[in-house]
Design an enzyme around this catalytic site. Structure first.
Site, PDB file in Angstrom:
ATOM      1  N   SER A  65       0.522  -1.366  -0.558  1.00  0.00           N
ATOM      2  CA  SER A  65       0.073   0.180  -0.293  1.00  0.00           C
ATOM      3  C   SER A  65       1.005   0.918   0.134  1.00  0.00           C
ATOM      4  O   SER A  65       1.641   1.586  -1.067  1.00  0.00           O
ATOM      5  CB  SER A  65      -0.999  -0.408   1.001  1.00  0.00           C
ATOM      6  N   ASP A  70      -5.639  -4.401  -2.753  1.00  0.00           N
ATOM      7  CA  ASP A  70      -4.819  -4.084  -1.586  1.00  0.00           C
ATOM      8  C   ASP A  70      -4.173  -4.846  -0.386  1.00  0.00           C
ATOM      9  O   ASP A  70      -5.375  -5.757   0.098  1.00  0.00           O
ATOM     10  CB  ASP A  70      -4.879  -2.612  -0.679  1.00  0.00           C
TER      11      ASP A  70
END
Length: 540
Positions: free
Chosen positions: A103, A390
């Site tokens: 991320s 993610d």
């Protein structure tokens, strides 16, 4: 089909990782890492061995050190920059084999890896970051153009495309046009730590929740992208292209970093928070921006029916009427579905992806592939599309990607920039390793829970087997002082930072993250020395 493409298709086959000397569209079904990664790591280790000798550390084999950066949005991106800068300053980055991120940390990593000799210019990168994150670096016309072009040209348009041009671009103030494959040369020559970028397959998230299975994870390196378990990859240059039965059907342009960092950082919080934030952002973006400025700064080609200014003025009027109609409703109850009929044709794909909550859509390179039978991904060949997200939805740090024995990681430097429990990543990793018999240090979970609100800046975990783990919480009682200050820092640097940090804010966060390295550099070097001495002595 173009005869040249037919020739490519005939040449395509499933191969072992070693058979990747050219840049053809081969799919790799084989456990382990690619030969190109092996070459990169070998060359990196030779450089590290030379550095150890300069430090008068006698060894015949350099220990494999992996630096991990967690997620955490813009906070993680800035803090990761500070950590890498200080690791470089004290000489530890020169001793690092792998650099892996999830991320927000991938935002920092990608921004650095597009630079030549970035390790020599980290101080300059810091100063540029402070300037770039100011308000003037954001161009709404560029964002609008990007969304509309993506909606027109891509059959796999999803929320990731919106996320790319809205939240990620808005927060990082940067659209990177370079591609991951362009990092190959520097990686292969061992100039920089070998990068690994983490994602997960959203359709396999339930497997993670139930079994903590590695098959959920999807990794990107300069050479290949795919599933580390069972070892199913496609060349990075061909990620997103259409395959059938292992044969290339349609070559797509390689995804650039702008899109990939949206994919890697596509869920900065839970679904409800993310959805609400996207809705609020798009509402604000489309209904509150200076429409004249937006329309004049947009350089896209409009259809015959609309020119840029009339299109946006019409949209503004319709949004304003809807805003008046719904002004008494709470933000949580506001529904974009009610706006659907008021948008022009060009915005329909945007709203459709919002309503279906579709992320990371891409062609499945394993579609109709016969090499998956009796493997963990058996059944994947029936899906035409992948939906990647993610990796923070599984673990907010890329531990699973550096733990496989093929990467032989001996020391993990885990820098945690997460929101909330600073030990959540390592605790979840311990559960994952326990479920699959992977060597990992034992944790005193009760003690970690007690210290979560006011952690120290450094923790070391060791076991009889497996890697040594050094864990560094971002905000702690050493660099922040009191528990109250820790709490205040967490409130100041939120994961969803939709405002603009001042240069002073950015500087403060950089310094806080650097302190965690600066204050513990001797402890890190002590462990590197110890691991190096465990190797057989160097031959005279």
């Amino acid at each position: 089909m173009d005869p040249r493409q037919e020739a490519d298709c005939r040449a395509t086959s499933s191969t072992a990782p070693g058979d990747d000397d050219d840049d053809g569209p081969k799919i790799i079904i084989h456990p382990g890492i690619s030969d190109k990664e092996k070459k990169s790591v070998d060359n990196r280790q030779k450089r590290i061995l030379g550095m150890l000798q300069k430090l008068d550390i006698k060894t015949s084999k350099a220990p494999v050190v992996a630096v991990l950066g967690s997620g955490g949005g813009l906070r993680a991106a800035i803090a990761c920059q500070g950590v890498l800068g200080e690791l470089n300053h004290v000489g530890i980055l020169d001793l690092t084999t792998y650099l892996a991120g999830v991320s927000g940390s991938t935002w920092c990593m990608s921004s650095l890896y597009v630079r030549k000799n970035w390790q020599d210019h980290l101080a300059e990168a810091e100063e540029e970051l402070k300037v770039r994150l100011q308000e003037g670096s954001w161009n709404p016309g560029t964002a609008l153009k990007g969304i509309q072009e993506a909606a027109r040209r891509s059959e796999n348009f999803s929320l990731t495309d919106i996320w790319q041009y809205t939240l990620v671009y808005y927060m990082t103030k940067e659209l990177l046009g370079s591609s991951l494959s362009e990092v190959r040369t520097r990686s292969e020559e061992g100039e920089v730590p070998y990068p690994i970028f983490a994602a997960i397959d959203n359709s396999l998230l339930s497997e993670w929740n139930e079994k903590k299975s590695l098959e959920t994870w999807f990794e990107f390196t300069p050479h290949v992208a795919g599933y580390p378990l069972p070892g199913a990859y496609v060349r990075t240059t061909h990620f997103g292209s259409k395959f059938n039965g292992g044969k290339l059907i349609k070559k797509e342009k390689e995804k650039d970093f702008a899109y990939l960092r949206a994919l890697w950082g596509s869920a900065l919080a839970d679904k409800e928070t993310t959805q609400r934030t996207i809705q609020q952002f798009i509402w604000s973006f489309l209904s509150q921006q200076d429409i004249k400025k937006v329309s004049m700064s947009a350089t896209y080609e409009c259809s015959d029916e609309h020119d840029a200014e009339s299109y946006m003025l019409s949209l503004k009027e319709k949004l304003s009427s809807l805003e008046d109609e719904h002004e008494d409703r709470s933000e949580q109850s506001f529904s974009l579905r009610e706006m659907y009929g008021s948008f022009s044709f060009g915005m329909l794909p945007v709203l459709q992806s919002l309503f279906t909550w579709t992320w990371g859509s891409t062609n499945n390179f394993l579609y109709q592939h016969e090499g998956l039978k009796d493997k963990p991904l058996d059944g994947m060949e029936s899906k035409e599309k992948l939906h990647l997200m993610d990796a923070g939805l599984a673990i907010n740090s890329p531990y699973p990607l550096v733990l496989p024995p093929v990467r032989n990681t001996q020391l993990i430097l885990s820098f945690d920039f997460s929101e909330g429990d600073p030990f959540e990543t390592i605790k979840t990793t311990a559960e994952y390793c326990s479920a699959h018999g992977i060597p990992f240090p034992e944790l005193d979970v009760a003690k970690l829970n007690q210290e979560a609100e006011a952690p120290s800046d450094f923790y070391i975990f060791e076991g009889k087997e497996g890697p040594v783990v050094m864990h560094f919480p971002l905000f702690n009682k050493v660099n922040c002082g009191s528990r109250e200050n820790i709490s205040n820092m967490a409130k100041t640097y939120k994961t969803f930072q939709l405002g603009n940090y001042s240069q002073e804010d950015v500087h403060q966060l950089l310094e806080l993250s650097k302190a965690n390295v600066k204050n513990n550099k001797e402890k890190i070097m002590e462990k590197i020395r110890a691991l190096a001495k465990e190797a057989p002595p160097a031959e005279k």
